[in-house]
Design an enzyme around this catalytic site. Structure first.
Site: not given
Ligand code: PMP
Length: 407
Positions: A226, A123, A200, A364, A203
């Site tokens: 999440k 991401h 990270d 993203c 998920q």
């Molecule tokens: N890493 C991953 C794998 C994600 O799916 C996400 C959220 N889509 C993020 C980072 C970023 O999370 P946040 O927008 O809550 O900071």
């Protein structure tokens, strides 16, 4: 199919909504999850009965509020198997947590010639902070390539990780491919050469039991929203020794030990990383979410999610004109797909007209989109409140979209 979890929709008030004349089928939990009644109630109760700033005043409300905030940190620490609550830093979410490691640890310890290892499935939150760190310090950004099915190429990992590797930053679960990455194996490689493992967990923490020591993580980032919690609260967990060695990145109230006109010293962990008034209600909402998840059982949630993810993948891959991405099994609780000749945004719009909420876009993950040779994909993602009839709604919506565009 016998699923690990019974139907929990009744715990989530929003799931009774009707969208465009249809029962809401919410398949966008990888973007953000819905919130159970108990989380909403805990936050309302905080504002109605306890609200006061924390760690400052001595009146009753302030003491109750400080105590509740502390308890939230303790239950968060227990949820991920941290050695102590001082290892839990509250942030706005995964993005802020990862940036904090890049600035607080990376800026201090990286130098030209060092290497940072990531993968093309990351991401942007787990890519751009490392790009910028490398640009600031002269370190080199390296990628572990992917196998054709979207899994990490472990032979390549063994070649890329070497004595110059100071840090590897990888997602445990990809938000597009649904891959479940072997973080422990990578962490062992990184630790052998003296580097650190940043995970990270955006998920994964919502979807499987997490024990930071077993995972092999040195830092772990995740988001409350999440995992049935509110937006605006997240966590950076780090081994105490590494957090102690890191520099704070925000400066101001509550993060100091002593201040004079010219300089300041820092408070103990975790406060040196939490400048200013924190998201108190958010932390309390997160603690209520953790209580809810513990009640349902993280092992059940993991099994349920994998059953739904794998079933959705199988069913979609059998439909003519539908391409699905990532490995069939094991896979996490999501599936990205495209329908031949129909833009994913159009797909999502037809789905919405049937009350089915999915996400469409690059998620993203633009480098991953390049790797997939796709500008964008549609994505259906599941959580503990989804059931097989939601997969039926997904498959029906795909058929309806194909009819609508007559392919
Ligand atoms: N890493 C991953 C794998 C994600 O799916 C996400 C959220 N889509 C993020 C980072 C970023 O999370 P946040 O927008 O809550 O900071």
């Amino acid at each position: 199919m016998t699923l690990a979890l019974m139907d929990r929709k009744a715990d989530f008030p929003i799931l009774t909504r009707t969208i465009n004349g249809h029962r809401l089928t919410y398949l966008d939990s990888a973007a953000t999850s819905q919130k159970p009644r108990s989380v909403i109630a805990a936050m309302n109760r905080f504002y109605e009965e306890t609200n006061a700033n924390v760690l400052r005043s001595v009146h009753t409300l302030a003491e109750e509020s400080t105590e509740a905030f502390h308890r939230a940190r303790v239950s968060t620490a227990e949820f991920i198997g941290a050695a102590g609550s001082e290892e839990v830093v509250f942030t706005r979410g995964t993005t802020e947590s990862l940036n904090m490691v890049a600035r607080g640890w990376g800026d201090k310890f990286l130098k030209p010639g060092d290497e940072v290892v990531v993968s093309p499935m990351e991401h942007h939150s787990n890519l751009i902070p490392w790009q910028r760190l490398c640009q600031r310090t002269g370190a080199r950004l390296r990628f572990i390539e992917l196998n054709d099915d979207g899994s990490l190429a472990m032979d390549h990992a063994r070649a890329v990780i070497n004595e110059r590797t100071r840090l590897a930053a990888l997602s445990r679960i990809s938000n597009v491919l649904g891959t479940i990455n072997p973080i422990r194996e990578i962490a062992d490689l990184v630790h052998t050469v003296g580097g650190i493992m940043v995970v990270d967990g955006a998920q994964s923490v919502p979807h499987e039991p997490t024990a930071v020591a077993e995972l092999g993580a040195d830092f772990l980032a995740f988001s409350g929203h999440k995992m049935c919690g509110p937006t605006g609260i997240g966590v950076l967990w780090g081994r105490a020794e590494l957090l102690d060695a890191s520099d704070p990145v925000d400066f101001g109230g509550e993060m100091i030990s002593y201040v004079n006109r010219e300089s300041a010293t820092w408070a103990d962990l975790p406060h040196k990383f939490e400048a200013g008034t924190p998201n108190i209600a958010g932390a309390i909402g997160l603690a209520a979410a953790i209580e809810y998840l513990n009640e349902v059982g993280m092992a059940n949630i993991a099994q349920h999610g994998r059953q739904l993810g794998e079933t959705a993948y199988q069913r979609l891959s059998q439909l003519p004109g539908v391409a699905v991405f990532g490995p069939p099994s094991p896979r996490a609780a999501l599936v990205a797909f495209n329908i031949d000749k129909i833009h994913p945004h159009d797909v999502a719009q037809v789905f919405d007209s049937r009350g089915v909420a999915i996400r469409a876009g690059h998620h993203c993950c633009q480098p991953l989109m390049h790797w997939l040779h796709a500008a964008a994909t549609a994505r259906a993602s599941f959580y503990l409140y989804n059931q097989p009839d939601d997969i039926d709604a997904l498959v029906d919506a795909v058929e309806a979209t194909k009819r609508y565009f007559t392919i």
